[in-house]
Enzyme design. Structure first.
Site, PDB file in Angstrom:
ATOM      1  N   GLY A  37       0.829  -1.201   0.000  1.00  0.00           N
ATOM      2  CA  GLY A  37       0.000   0.000   0.000  1.00  0.00           C
ATOM      3  C   GLY A  37       0.857   1.240   0.000  1.00  0.00           C
ATOM      4  O   GLY A  37       0.464   2.287   0.526  1.00  0.00           O
ATOM      5  N   GLY A  38       2.023   1.133  -0.620  1.00  0.00           N
ATOM      6  CA  GLY A  38       3.009   2.215  -0.568  1.00  0.00           C
ATOM      7  C   GLY A  38       2.684   3.422  -1.420  1.00  0.00           C
ATOM      8  O   GLY A  38       3.377   4.432  -1.334  1.00  0.00           O
ATOM      9  N   ARG A  39       1.644   3.368  -2.254  1.00  0.00           N
ATOM     10  CA  ARG A  39       1.273   4.531  -3.062  1.00  0.00           C
ATOM     11  C   ARG A  39       0.054   5.236  -2.513  1.00  0.00           C
ATOM     12  O   ARG A  39      -0.458   6.174  -3.133  1.00  0.00           O
ATOM     13  CB  ARG A  39       1.023   4.107  -4.519  1.00  0.00           C
ATOM     14  CG  ARG A  39       2.252   3.558  -5.208  1.00  0.00           C
ATOM     15  CD  ARG A  39       3.382   4.536  -5.197  1.00  0.00           C
ATOM     16  NE  ARG A  39       3.154   5.672  -6.076  1.00  0.00           N
ATOM     17  CZ  ARG A  39       3.847   6.797  -6.040  1.00  0.00           C
ATOM     18  NH1 ARG A  39       4.805   6.957  -5.146  1.00  0.00           N
ATOM     19  NH2 ARG A  39       3.583   7.785  -6.886  1.00  0.00           N
ATOM     20  N   GLY A  40      -0.435   4.789  -1.361  1.00  0.00           N
ATOM     21  CA  GLY A  40      -1.544   5.480  -0.718  1.00  0.00           C
ATOM     22  C   GLY A  40      -1.049   6.673   0.085  1.00  0.00           C
ATOM     23  O   GLY A  40       0.146   6.999   0.101  1.00  0.00           O
ATOM     24  N   PHE A  41      -1.967   7.299   0.785  1.00  0.00           N
ATOM     25  CA  PHE A  41      -1.658   8.518   1.530  1.00  0.00           C
ATOM     26  C   PHE A  41      -0.576   8.270   2.583  1.00  0.00           C
ATOM     27  O   PHE A  41       0.498   8.886   2.568  1.00  0.00           O
ATOM     28  CB  PHE A  41      -2.951   9.042   2.150  1.00  0.00           C
ATOM     29  CG  PHE A  41      -2.774  10.089   3.208  1.00  0.00           C
ATOM     30  CD1 PHE A  41      -1.870  11.130   3.047  1.00  0.00           C
ATOM     31  CD2 PHE A  41      -3.513  10.040   4.376  1.00  0.00           C
ATOM     32  CE1 PHE A  41      -1.713  12.098   4.030  1.00  0.00           C
ATOM     33  CE2 PHE A  41      -3.368  11.003   5.358  1.00  0.00           C
ATOM     34  CZ  PHE A  41      -2.463  12.025   5.184  1.00  0.00           C
ATOM     35  N   LYS A  85     -12.158  -3.896   8.951  1.00  0.00           N
ATOM     36  CA  LYS A  85     -10.846  -3.489   9.461  1.00  0.00           C
ATOM     37  C   LYS A  85     -10.613  -4.034  10.867  1.00  0.00           C
ATOM     38  O   LYS A  85      -9.481  -4.408  11.222  1.00  0.00           O
ATOM     39  CB  LYS A  85     -10.727  -1.970   9.455  1.00  0.00           C
ATOM     40  CG  LYS A  85     -10.640  -1.370   8.058  1.00  0.00           C
ATOM     41  CD  LYS A  85     -10.535   0.145   8.106  1.00  0.00           C
ATOM     42  CE  LYS A  85     -10.417   0.722   6.702  1.00  0.00           C
ATOM     43  NZ  LYS A  85     -10.327   2.202   6.698  1.00  0.00           N
TER      44      LYS A  85
END
Length: 560
Positions: free
Chosen positions: A15-19, A162
């Site tokens: 998820g390294g391109r998320g916020f 979650k």
């Protein structure tokens, strides 16, 4: 001085391109002791101006990008092999109405990440959770710590997923030597935010940011994105130094500074040039309307803006503060960016983004109704000086004609006489009186151009022909709607004139100088309120129709 390669460790940011993922990747690269594998679901790595650090790291082979779908375990295994730490940030572009997709990504994806870590011999897994997993939307949380139990029911199915994923992370600790930690951050914000701040901006653009849900006194904890990234690195170091008190645990992460929720919102929207929230709305009616609209769109199977709005209303009306002593004691975490500095950098980033956007000024409906000319400028208070003198002049005329005690004809004659005397006397005045310049009225001011006369004649002809067409239509009969419209309008005019023309004119004048201005200020709010009312009415209509008894199919009509 070159970095010693023996000290460089390999990690994976899922998820390294998320916020939050972008913030964590930047922090890891700035440390210089990590080789970072950036993994996300997008097929290609699209770099922009803010990714210069990542671009340089990829060129020097200190970073690499991998397309990974967490629903596919072999893809995860392939990218995490040989790494010592996996930071599982998770997706931040999920749509809560697609429950099956959310479950596969959040819950099944977490199972696949855990299983892949065990198979690949990864020793540490840091999971980016959320403080929402202990919030049911009903009960306020004051100084809550890690002893809080998860609620039995969540207001959002996505939050439920979650919470399930966090439970999987916790129970995976010590499985095949894997050590896990879950970090519960509360309302994350910062440059590049894709959820909270953009939602506030959209609220401000639509006009809803002027309203407060509740009394505005509820407190909340906020977390700057760089502090969340810092907490992840603190968790990695804590697993090395005192594993027993960290592994398999959850920790709340905040900025250590609870503030009033609406004070924070006011700082953001006002800093971006929008009016701060001022009008208070009762909580229960707002939640009821949003729940009804959310239910309606869920029934239609489409993405629901009102789902996000409902979650925001719950946050905006509840107290949510958390005790971070455990993170401070066991992880060694303290915020590296203060709340004030975080707000400043966030406002600076979003201000630049708003300037880059192609938003153009759109004429309001009130402006269009008034012709977008001088009348619109006066009645919409664009020039306060002109508006004030126009209003004063009209009030003087109103007093002269209706309260002077004379008839309308005599008042008009006296006014014309005074105008003629003033106009004639102006010609004999010197150019300056006591240092003030006296402006003469040039003769051409009283001239009317031929084009103006032609346009006026055309308008008269068009109006006359329109009236003739209406009369012809009435003489043929058949158009009952037009008849009732005309007859009703004439009758209404008769009632108005028969009552009091003075009262009518005063009401019309006051209405003109207030109603159009008020409508322009709250045009978007009125539009959205009308849309909400229409949608609620359609929902109630459907409910009534569903509850009506069905016609008896066996009964036959009386006449065949």
């Amino acid at each position: 001085m070159e970095e010693d390669d023996s000290r460089v460790k390999t990690c994976v940011v899922l998820g390294g391109r998320g916020f939050i993922g972008r913030s964590l990747v930047s922090r890891l690269l700035r440390l210089g002791t990590w080789t970072v594998r950036v993994a996300d679901s997008t097929q290609t790595l699209n770099l922009d101006e803010s990714d210069s650090l990542l671009e340089d790291a990829i060129s020097s082979r200190r970073a690499s990008y991998h397309c990974v779908d967490v629903r596919d375990k072999p893809q995860i295994v392939q990218v995490i092999e040989g790494s010592c730490v996996v930071f599982y940030i998770g997706a931040d572009d999920l749509r809560s109405h697609d429950y099956f997709h959310c479950y596969k990504v959040v819950v099944e994806g977490t199972r696949n990440v855990i299983s892949a870590c065990c198979e690949s011999g990864v020793r540490k897994l840091i999971y980016n959770s959320t403080a929402d997993v202990v919030f049911d939307g009903l009960q306020s949380i004051r100084d809550g710590d890690e002893s809080l139990q998860r609620p039995l029911k969540f207001q959002s199915m996505l939050t439920d997923f979650k919470a399930q994923a966090e439970g999987l992370i916790k129970f995976a600790n010590n499985r095949d030597g894997l050590l896990t930690v879950a970090l519960r951050s509360s309302i994350v914000f910062g440059p590049g935010d894709t959820e909270f701040i953009p939602f506030l901006v959209n609220l401000a653009k639509s006009g809803y940011a002027k309203f407060k849900v509740g009394n505005g006194e509820n407190m909340s904890d906020f977390t700057y994105s760089d502090n969340v990234s810092h907490a992840h690195l603190c968790a990695v170091e804590a697993l090395d130094s005192h594993m027993e008190s960290v592994a398999g645990k959850e920790f709340f992460i905040t900025n250590f500074k609870p503030v009033k929720f609406w004070n924070f919102v006011s700082r953001i929207v006002e800093g971006l040039g929008y009016p701060r929230p001022s009008t208070k709305l009762p909580v229960r009616p707002v939640l009821f309307v949003l729940s009804l609209l959310k239910w309606t769109q869920e029934k239609e199977g489409i993405g629901s803006y009102y789902d996000t709005a409902h979650q925001f209303a719950l946050l905006a009306s509840s107290t949510r503060t958390f005790n971070c002593n455990a993170a401070k004691k066991h992880l060694g975490y303290t915020p590296i960016v203060t709340l004030e500095d975080g707000i400043s950098s966030t406002l600076q980033w979003f201000s630049c983004e708003l300037e880059k956007s192609d938003d153009t000024t759109i004429q309001t409906k009130a402006d269009q109704l008034l012709g977008c000319g001088k009348v619109a400028d006066i009645l919409l208070w664009r020039n306060e000086k002109k508006t004030f003198f126009s209003f004063l002049f009209l009030n003087l005329l109103y007093y002269w004609f209706f309260f002077s005690g004379n008839t309308f004809t005599s008042s008009a004659a006296q006014l014309l006489f005074m105008f003629a005397v003033a106009l004639y006397g102006l010609a004999f005045l010197p150019s300056k009186i006591f240092g003030f310049q006296v402006k003469k009225i040039p003769p051409w001011r009283f001239e009317i151009s031929e084009s103006t006369v032609r346009d006026l004649s055309k308008d008269v002809v068009v109006a006359w022909n329109h009236g003739v067409r209406i009369c012809n239509s009435l003489s043929r009969g058949g158009d009952w709607i037009k008849f009732f419209k005309i007859a009703g309008s004439i009758y209404l005019l008769k009632l108005i004139i028969s009552r009091s023309s003075a009262t009518f004119l005063f009401t019309a004048m006051s209405f003109s100088f207030t109603a159009f201005f008020t409508y322009e200020q709250y045009e978007l709010e009125l539009y959205h309120l009308a849309r909400i009312f229409t949608e609620c009415a359609s929902v109630l209509k459907e409910m009534v129709l569903k509850n009506l008894p069905l016609p008896d199919a066996s009964s036959k009509p009386m006449f065949m």
